[in-house]
Design a protein around this motif. Structure first.
Motif, short mmCIF file in Angstrom:
data_model
loop_
_atom_site.label_atom_id
_atom_site.label_comp_id
_atom_site.label_asym_id
_atom_site.label_seq_id
_atom_site.Cartn_x
_atom_site.Cartn_y
_atom_site.Cartn_z
N THR A 109 -2.96 8.92 -2.69
CA THR A 109 -3.51 10.21 -2.31
C THR A 109 -3.79 10.20 -0.82
OG1 THR A 109 -5.18 11.88 -2.87
CG2 THR A 109 -5.97 9.61 -2.67
N SER A 110 -4.14 11.33 -0.29
CA SER A 110 -4.62 11.47 1.08
C SER A 110 -6.00 12.08 1.02
CB SER A 110 -3.71 12.38 1.90
OG SER A 110 -2.45 11.78 2.07
N CYS A 111 -6.86 11.67 1.95
CA CYS A 111 -8.19 12.25 2.02
C CYS A 111 -8.64 12.24 3.48
CB CYS A 111 -9.18 11.49 1.14
SG CYS A 111 -9.48 9.80 1.64
N TYR A 112 -9.69 12.97 3.76
CA TYR A 112 -10.23 13.02 5.11
C TYR A 112 -11.48 12.15 5.18
CZ TYR A 112 -6.91 16.68 5.95
OH TYR A 112 -5.74 17.37 6.08
N ARG A 158 -19.62 -4.78 -5.36
CA ARG A 158 -19.71 -3.72 -4.34
C ARG A 158 -18.75 -2.60 -4.69
NH1 ARG A 158 -20.26 -7.35 1.15
NH2 ARG A 158 -21.41 -9.04 0.13
N GLU A 159 -19.15 -1.39 -4.29
CA GLU A 159 -18.31 -0.21 -4.53
C GLU A 159 -18.27 0.62 -3.26
OE1 GLU A 159 -17.75 3.55 -7.61
OE2 GLU A 159 -19.37 2.13 -7.92
N TYR A 160 -17.14 1.25 -3.01
CA TYR A 160 -16.99 2.12 -1.85
C TYR A 160 -16.12 3.29 -2.26
CZ TYR A 160 -17.04 3.21 3.11
OH TYR A 160 -17.27 3.82 4.32
N LYS A 161 -16.49 4.48 -1.80
CA LYS A 161 -15.72 5.69 -2.12
C LYS A 161 -15.20 6.33 -0.85
CE LYS A 161 -17.84 6.91 -6.48
NZ LYS A 161 -18.41 7.97 -7.29
N GLY A 187 -9.20 11.37 -3.28
CA GLY A 187 -10.20 10.36 -3.00
C GLY A 187 -9.92 9.09 -3.77
N ALA A 188 -10.75 8.10 -3.51
CA ALA A 188 -10.60 6.81 -4.19
C ALA A 188 -11.94 6.12 -4.28
CB ALA A 188 -9.61 5.93 -3.44
N VAL A 200 -10.61 -6.29 -8.36
CA VAL A 200 -10.76 -5.08 -7.55
C VAL A 200 -10.22 -3.93 -8.39
CG1 VAL A 200 -10.24 -3.91 -5.39
CG2 VAL A 200 -10.39 -6.43 -5.45
N THR A 201 -11.11 -3.04 -8.81
CA THR A 201 -10.71 -1.87 -9.59
C THR A 201 -10.59 -0.70 -8.62
OG1 THR A 201 -11.87 -2.70 -11.53
CG2 THR A 201 -11.28 -0.36 -11.52
N VAL A 202 -9.40 -0.12 -8.58
CA VAL A 202 -9.13 1.00 -7.68
C VAL A 202 -8.85 2.23 -8.53
CG1 VAL A 202 -7.70 1.88 -5.79
CG2 VAL A 202 -8.11 -0.60 -6.03
N GLU A 203 -9.66 3.26 -8.36
CA GLU A 203 -9.42 4.54 -9.02
C GLU A 203 -9.08 5.55 -7.94
OE1 GLU A 203 -11.55 7.94 -11.74
OE2 GLU A 203 -12.44 5.95 -11.66
N ILE A 204 -7.92 6.19 -8.10
CA ILE A 204 -7.45 7.18 -7.13
C ILE A 204 -7.32 8.51 -7.85
CG2 ILE A 204 -5.50 7.87 -5.68
CD1 ILE A 204 -4.94 4.92 -5.23
N TRP A 205 -7.74 9.58 -7.19
CA TRP A 205 -7.62 10.90 -7.78
C TRP A 205 -7.12 11.90 -6.75
CZ3 TRP A 205 -12.33 8.53 -6.90
CH2 TRP A 205 -13.14 9.11 -5.95
N ASP A 206 -6.56 12.95 -7.26
CA ASP A 206 -6.08 14.04 -6.43
C ASP A 206 -6.16 15.31 -7.24
OD1 ASP A 206 -4.53 13.95 -3.66
OD2 ASP A 206 -3.75 15.62 -4.83
#
Length: 126
Positions: A17-20, A44-47, A59-60, A75-81
């Motif tokens: 995805t792309s995000c700002y 740890r988690e980061y969005k 976002g992710a 490392v669990t990566v969740e990506i959404w659009d």
């Protein structure tokens, strides 16, 4: 503002995805990950990006945790659009890593600059 392209690939599942984000987002992420893991309970988690339905933003979420006492990390990566057709598309992948790979990723994040083509790469363990 900076447009970030985010991708994750586990070999079985992938997405992007792309995000700002703020111009210093990579530095903030690096600060958050620095020294991970401190002990076996460290998680740890980061969005990144937006999480508001209907705004057509991506976002992710990245979650880092220890999975054993031998230095293996998940490392669990969740990506959404948000789809223009309505609804949200998501992918979730779990990558395995070791602390040295996180350290190298933090170094890559710190070397990123706000220009097209600047990248940081987290290599998954084999």
């Amino acid at each position: 503002m900076l447009e970030l392209g985010l991708r994750a690939d586990s070999g079985r599942f992938s997405g992007g995805t792309s995000c700002y984000a703020a111009l210093n987002e990579a530095e903030k992420f690096a600060d958050h990950l620095e020294g991970f893991p401190r002990d076996l309970t460290d998680a740890r988690e980061y969005k990144f990006g937006g999480d508001l339905p209907g705004l057509l933003l991506g976002g992710a979420s990245l979650r880092f945790k220890c999975i054993d006492g031998s230095g293996h990390l998940a490392v669990t990566v969740e990506i959404w659009d948000e789809s223009k057709q309505g609804g949200r598309e998501t992918v979730s992948v779990v990558l395995q890593a070791v602390p040295a790979q996180i350290d190298a990723f933090v170094k890559d994040l710190r070397s990123m600059e706000a220009y097209v083509g600047s990248t940081a790469f987290l290599a998954a363990a084999i």
